[in-house]
Scaffold this motif. Sequence first.
Motif, short mmCIF file in Angstrom:
data_model
loop_
_atom_site.label_atom_id
_atom_site.label_comp_id
_atom_site.label_asym_id
_atom_site.label_seq_id
_atom_site.Cartn_x
_atom_site.Cartn_y
_atom_site.Cartn_z
N GLY A 26 0.82 -1.20 0.00
CA GLY A 26 0.00 0.00 0.00
C GLY A 26 0.85 1.25 0.00
O GLY A 26 1.97 1.25 0.51
N VAL A 27 0.31 2.33 -0.59
CA VAL A 27 1.02 3.61 -0.65
C VAL A 27 0.07 4.69 -0.17
O VAL A 27 -1.07 4.77 -0.62
CB VAL A 27 1.48 3.91 -2.09
N GLU A 28 0.54 5.53 0.76
CA GLU A 28 -0.23 6.66 1.27
C GLU A 28 0.67 7.88 1.31
O GLU A 28 1.33 8.13 2.31
CB GLU A 28 -0.76 6.36 2.67
N GLY A 29 0.74 8.62 0.22
CA GLY A 29 1.60 9.79 0.16
C GLY A 29 3.07 9.39 0.23
O GLY A 29 3.55 8.65 -0.62
N TRP A 33 3.05 0.86 3.12
CA TRP A 33 2.77 -0.34 3.89
C TRP A 33 3.61 -1.44 3.25
O TRP A 33 3.45 -1.73 2.07
CB TRP A 33 1.30 -0.72 3.84
N VAL A 34 4.53 -2.01 4.01
CA VAL A 34 5.43 -3.04 3.49
C VAL A 34 5.23 -4.33 4.26
O VAL A 34 5.18 -4.33 5.49
CB VAL A 34 6.91 -2.59 3.61
N ARG A 35 5.08 -5.43 3.52
CA ARG A 35 5.01 -6.76 4.14
C ARG A 35 6.38 -7.40 3.95
O ARG A 35 6.77 -7.76 2.86
CB ARG A 35 3.92 -7.60 3.48
N TYR A 36 7.12 -7.50 5.06
CA TYR A 36 8.49 -8.01 5.00
C TYR A 36 8.51 -9.53 4.95
O TYR A 36 7.67 -10.20 5.54
CB TYR A 36 9.31 -7.52 6.19
N PHE A 37 9.49 -10.07 4.21
CA PHE A 37 9.72 -11.51 4.17
C PHE A 37 10.43 -11.86 5.47
O PHE A 37 11.48 -11.34 5.77
CB PHE A 37 10.61 -11.90 2.99
N ASP A 38 9.84 -12.73 6.25
CA ASP A 38 10.46 -13.12 7.51
C ASP A 38 10.11 -14.57 7.81
O ASP A 38 9.53 -15.26 6.99
CB ASP A 38 10.05 -12.19 8.66
N ASP A 39 10.44 -15.01 8.98
CA ASP A 39 10.20 -16.39 9.36
C ASP A 39 8.92 -16.56 10.17
O ASP A 39 8.79 -17.51 10.94
CB ASP A 39 11.38 -16.92 10.18
N TYR A 49 4.20 0.08 8.57
CA TYR A 49 3.98 1.43 8.05
C TYR A 49 5.30 2.17 8.16
O TYR A 49 5.84 2.33 9.26
CB TYR A 49 2.89 2.10 8.87
N THR A 50 5.86 2.63 7.04
CA THR A 50 7.15 3.29 7.05
C THR A 50 7.21 4.39 6.00
O THR A 50 6.39 4.42 5.08
CB THR A 50 8.29 2.27 6.82
#
Length: 64
Positions: A26-29, A33-39, A49-50
């Motif tokens: 997702g993008v807000e300005g 919104w990032v879904r990180y690859f993790d375990d 949210y970053t």
Amino acid sequence: MRKKPKIGDIVKSTVLTENIAGYVVGVEGIHLWVRYFDDAPKGESWDVYTRRSNVRVISYANPT
């Protein structure tokens, strides 16, 4: 080549404590919104949210 991330792009965090990759959901300005690859166990992923200045694009999504 575009500079700002869009939905579907693969990005890598530039924050020293979170040097992991993920994809933009997702993008807000100027925020993403990032879904990180993790375990995380299957079905227990979450979005972060970053600011877009805190990530670097590794691969661009297909424009279609």
